[in-house]
Design a protein around this motif. Structure first.
Motif, short mmCIF file in Angstrom:
data_model
loop_
_atom_site.label_atom_id
_atom_site.label_comp_id
_atom_site.label_asym_id
_atom_site.label_seq_id
_atom_site.Cartn_x
_atom_site.Cartn_y
_atom_site.Cartn_z
N THR B 252 -3.12 7.54 8.72
CA THR B 252 -2.32 8.45 7.89
C THR B 252 -1.10 7.72 7.33
OG1 THR B 252 -1.00 9.16 9.79
CG2 THR B 252 -2.99 10.44 9.29
N ALA B 253 -0.91 6.52 7.84
CA ALA B 253 0.21 5.72 7.36
C ALA B 253 -0.14 4.25 7.52
CB ALA B 253 1.48 6.04 8.13
N VAL B 254 0.50 3.43 6.68
CA VAL B 254 0.24 1.99 6.76
C VAL B 254 1.54 1.21 6.65
CG1 VAL B 254 -0.73 0.03 5.53
CG2 VAL B 254 -2.08 2.09 5.84
N PHE B 255 1.65 0.24 7.51
CA PHE B 255 2.80 -0.66 7.46
C PHE B 255 2.28 -2.01 6.96
CE2 PHE B 255 5.87 -3.20 10.42
CZ PHE B 255 6.57 -3.64 9.31
N ALA B 256 2.74 -2.41 5.79
CA ALA B 256 2.32 -3.70 5.24
C ALA B 256 3.38 -4.74 5.57
CB ALA B 256 2.13 -3.60 3.74
N ALA B 257 2.94 -5.92 5.96
CA ALA B 257 3.87 -6.94 6.45
C ALA B 257 4.84 -7.44 5.40
CB ALA B 257 3.10 -8.10 7.07
N SER B 261 2.15 -6.99 -0.34
CA SER B 261 0.95 -6.38 0.24
C SER B 261 0.99 -4.86 0.08
CB SER B 261 0.85 -6.69 1.74
OG SER B 261 0.90 -8.07 1.97
N ALA B 262 2.18 -4.31 0.27
CA ALA B 262 2.32 -2.87 0.15
C ALA B 262 1.95 -2.40 -1.26
CB ALA B 262 3.74 -2.44 0.49
N PHE B 263 2.32 -3.18 -2.26
CA PHE B 263 1.98 -2.81 -3.63
C PHE B 263 0.46 -2.75 -3.78
CE2 PHE B 263 6.07 -5.06 -5.21
CZ PHE B 263 6.81 -4.03 -4.70
N GLY B 284 6.79 -0.98 3.52
CA GLY B 284 6.68 -2.42 3.31
C GLY B 284 7.71 -3.20 4.09
N PHE B 285 7.94 -4.42 3.66
CA PHE B 285 8.92 -5.29 4.32
C PHE B 285 9.39 -6.29 3.27
CE2 PHE B 285 11.03 -8.02 7.17
CZ PHE B 285 11.05 -7.46 8.45
N ASP B 286 10.67 -6.43 3.13
CA ASP B 286 11.34 -7.40 2.23
C ASP B 286 12.37 -6.73 1.35
OD1 ASP B 286 9.88 -9.55 3.11
OD2 ASP B 286 8.72 -9.84 1.27
N ASP B 287 11.95 -5.62 0.72
CA ASP B 287 12.76 -5.01 -0.33
C ASP B 287 13.05 -5.97 -1.46
OD1 ASP B 287 13.96 -2.89 -1.58
OD2 ASP B 287 15.94 -3.35 -0.78
N ILE B 288 11.99 -6.44 -2.08
CA ILE B 288 12.16 -7.22 -3.30
C ILE B 288 12.50 -6.25 -4.43
CG2 ILE B 288 10.64 -9.08 -2.58
CD1 ILE B 288 8.41 -7.88 -4.17
N PRO B 289 13.06 -6.73 -5.50
CA PRO B 289 13.50 -5.83 -6.57
C PRO B 289 12.43 -4.84 -7.02
CG PRO B 289 14.22 -8.07 -7.02
CD PRO B 289 13.37 -8.14 -5.80
N GLU B 290 11.20 -5.30 -7.08
CA GLU B 290 10.12 -4.45 -7.55
C GLU B 290 9.92 -3.22 -6.66
OE1 GLU B 290 9.98 -7.61 -7.18
OE2 GLU B 290 9.17 -8.59 -8.97
N ALA B 291 10.36 -3.28 -5.42
CA ALA B 291 10.12 -2.18 -4.49
C ALA B 291 10.74 -0.88 -4.98
CB ALA B 291 10.65 -2.53 -3.11
N SER B 292 11.83 -1.00 -5.71
CA SER B 292 12.47 0.23 -6.18
C SER B 292 12.02 0.57 -7.59
CB SER B 292 13.99 0.08 -6.11
OG SER B 292 14.39 -1.13 -6.67
N VAL B 294 8.41 0.33 -8.39
CA VAL B 294 7.05 0.86 -8.32
C VAL B 294 7.07 2.37 -8.14
CG1 VAL B 294 6.02 -1.22 -7.36
CG2 VAL B 294 6.96 0.51 -5.82
N TYR B 295 5.89 2.95 -8.35
CA TYR B 295 5.79 4.38 -8.18
C TYR B 295 4.74 4.69 -7.13
CZ TYR B 295 5.24 9.31 -9.14
OH TYR B 295 5.20 10.66 -9.02
N PRO B 296 5.00 5.45 -6.09
CA PRO B 296 6.35 5.91 -5.76
C PRO B 296 7.22 4.78 -5.23
CG PRO B 296 4.85 6.47 -4.01
CD PRO B 296 4.01 5.87 -5.10
N LYS B 297 8.50 4.95 -5.36
CA LYS B 297 9.40 3.91 -4.87
C LYS B 297 9.13 3.64 -3.40
CE LYS B 297 13.03 4.87 -8.18
NZ LYS B 297 14.31 5.51 -8.47
N LEU B 298 9.10 2.38 -3.08
CA LEU B 298 8.64 1.97 -1.77
C LEU B 298 9.71 2.04 -0.67
CD1 LEU B 298 6.01 0.71 -0.51
CD2 LEU B 298 7.16 -1.49 -0.74
N THR B 299 9.38 2.75 0.38
CA THR B 299 10.20 2.70 1.58
C THR B 299 9.89 1.38 2.25
OG1 THR B 299 10.27 5.09 1.89
CG2 THR B 299 10.53 3.73 3.87
N THR B 300 10.91 0.69 2.70
CA THR B 300 10.67 -0.67 3.18
C THR B 300 11.77 -1.16 4.11
OG1 THR B 300 10.08 -2.90 2.42
CG2 THR B 300 11.86 -1.80 1.25
#
Lengths: 347, 347
Positions: B252-257, B261-263, B284-292, B294-300
DNA sequence: GTGAAAGCGCTAACAT
DNA sequence: ATGTTAGCGCTTTCAC
């Protein structure tokens, strides 16, 4: 100029051609010949030398080679900064192409030398690199004037040079802008806003001209109120869009001179409670990777960014191979990429 | 190794310290002293020299300086490639910090030397640069062994070195992963998938361990079927997510390293007709600029990417200033950034 | 085809 | 405080 105080020698205990020469039982100039690609070396000697070098783990010292009058096999890349999808894509192309050659890359970012560009370029060219790649050089004039010799090899990326014949690679900015505007026009838009780039760059004015031409071609008067200055950056696009929305006649569509500005516009529009593309359509220019990631996915004019980098390198290497080669300009084609940020106007 | 055939000398008609010496009426070692920051030079002489240099447009030749035993004031940066938000952010930090120093940057991408890392590193270190920054070096061992001297200054970014004491800057990978997983757990998720990174990297295993620990802490059995190998790339995440969704028990949920990968996971989930975060949450993990973007904005989990670059440079410069300085490891804190890609499970 | 020797622009002892 | 000199590792005449 301040310089680092020199406290300590670098440790330089590396294997040199002298060591290899001893090991191979030849003179060290022979070793040099072998490694500098000199042709007339006896096959046997060459083999002996190469084997000795491998045994010792010799690798050439580029600084010494370069100092002695050879080439450093390094090309310099001058960019404003790397924090920009547009530039990193081009750099990617440059890197790819360089990987096929024997050249390495020295990266110079200009933001640190604002106002001292001439000094900086002189230092770069004087020093290490065999040639220079200049990406969207804001102060083209200063840069080029500082080049140590008339024929120092360089190529300009995405910036025209009106002063002298410069080897250049750019794209069909005018046509791309014309096509973007025509697309919007074709959708039925009549009030199309335009957010400019950095006005001192040729790409920016060319795009503006393309926008104008398309409107005129469709017999729509160019309304100066719909043209607003941006700076090729997201925040600039945001601010400009806000101002555009506050004008009495709101545009139904906006053409931003690059994707980064378009992203800012997207944000501004949403912030005003409007929907994209229902209330206002947005089109960009560049097609940086983020363009297909944002929401809604950005319709834009694609520049072949990677290819630009590759071509730039190829042109530079050509010039490096043959200094007599005369300057030429390669213009790559842009292409409309339709995604989700444009729709017909509502009313 | 092939080398470029040397067809032509580089044009070297530049001003040297000898010219400056003549112009200033002093010996050329005095000029050298002035420009290499030597302290004991008479103020008058110094002024004369500086003026002469300016008049002539002299700039130092770094290769010569470096060859002669001084410093090149260049640091090398070894990265797999620049086409990656994670790396370009770190590079941005590096660049910023370098701008405050007198160092320039030489960029080396490793992808072009697959299998010859040792040679490559040797060449780099042997040559030009005073020190080396290694970002996520895939073949850390090869790289480090090839360093010419035991004490060649280098710093490892985001990769631990178990073999020797290496100066390192990394982040709290374990804690970050623990926090990400706990967050999902707190939302009510029980079946949480994990897409790993490149398993040979310490960051990847640390994150996996953190994930496991969180589950165990919540008394939820770690289900190997929910852990799937990725490669830190978008496409890898996409493929892994697809496989994960095809398993009998869907998470029901996924944690991408990492975010990339999360994208990919986002894409895969959508492709299966599921909605994010309604049907499956993604972190996700990192919080690269693209994370905010993408749609939906990535929790990371945010890594202070820019700061990492800055700290890496600072550590290297420290080492450059004082070679006796012993290796140390700086670990920066990560932080959960909640955006739109996670929600409680539906059922 | 190969060796000897000069010199690229600079730093760093060693003198003075 | 400043001048003199010997390299750094290499390429490139110039000889042989």
């Amino acid at each position: 100029m301040k310089f680092q105080k020199n406290t300590r020698k670098k440790s330089h205990n590396s294997i040199t051609i002298v060591d290899v020469a001893k090991e191979a039982g030849v003179s060290y100039s022979t070793v040099s010949r072998v490694f500098s690609g000199f042709e007339f070396v006896n096959e046997d000697t060459r083999r002996k030398v190469v084997e000795a070098a491998n045994r010792l783990g010799y690798v050439v010292n580029l600084q010494a080679r370069s100092l002695a009058g050879g080439r450093s096999n390094i090309v310099g890349l001058l960019v404003p900064g790397i924090d920009n999808g547009y530039i990193s894509e081009i750099v990617k192309g440059i890197d790819q192409e360089l990987a096929n050659s024997q050249y390495d890359l020295m990266l110079y970012t200009t933001h640190r030398y604002a106002g001292k560009e001439a000094y900086y370029v002189k230092m770069i060219a004087n020093g290490l690199v065999d040639g220079l790649l200049l990406i969207v050089p804001l102060v083209t004039e200063n840069y080029l004037q500082a080049l140590p010799t008339q024929d120092f090899p360089y190529v300009l990326v995405d910036q025209a040079d009106s002063e002298r014949p410069s080897t250049t690679v750019d794209v069909t900015n005018w046509q791309g802008a014309y096509e973007a505007t025509s697309y919007l026009l074709g959708l039925g838009h009549k009030r199309i806003g335009f957010i400019t780039g950095l006005t001192q760059l040729s790409s920016s004015t060319e795009r503006l001209d393309g926008y104008r031409a398309a409107l005129e071609h469709h017999r729509i008067a160019v309304n100066p109120d719909l043209i607003i200055e941006g700076n090729y950056e997201t925040n600039g696009g945001y601010l400009s869009m806000l101002r555009l929305l506050d004008r009495p006649i709101r545009p139904t569509a906006v053409f931003a001179a690059n994707d980064l500005s378009a992203f800012g516009a997207l944000e501004a529009i949403r912030e005003r409670g409007l929907e994209i593309p229902r209330d206002v359509s947005v089109i960009g220019f560049d097609d940086i990777p983020e363009a297909s990631i944002v929401y809604p996915k950005l319709t834009t004019i694609r520049q072949p960014l990677i290819q630009i980098g590759q071509v730039a390198v190829r042109l530079l290497l050509e010039k490096l191979d043959d200094p007599e080669k005369e300057a030429r300009r390669v213009t790559l084609a842009t292409e409309l990429v339709i995604r989700d940020s444009c729709a017909p106007p509502r009313e």
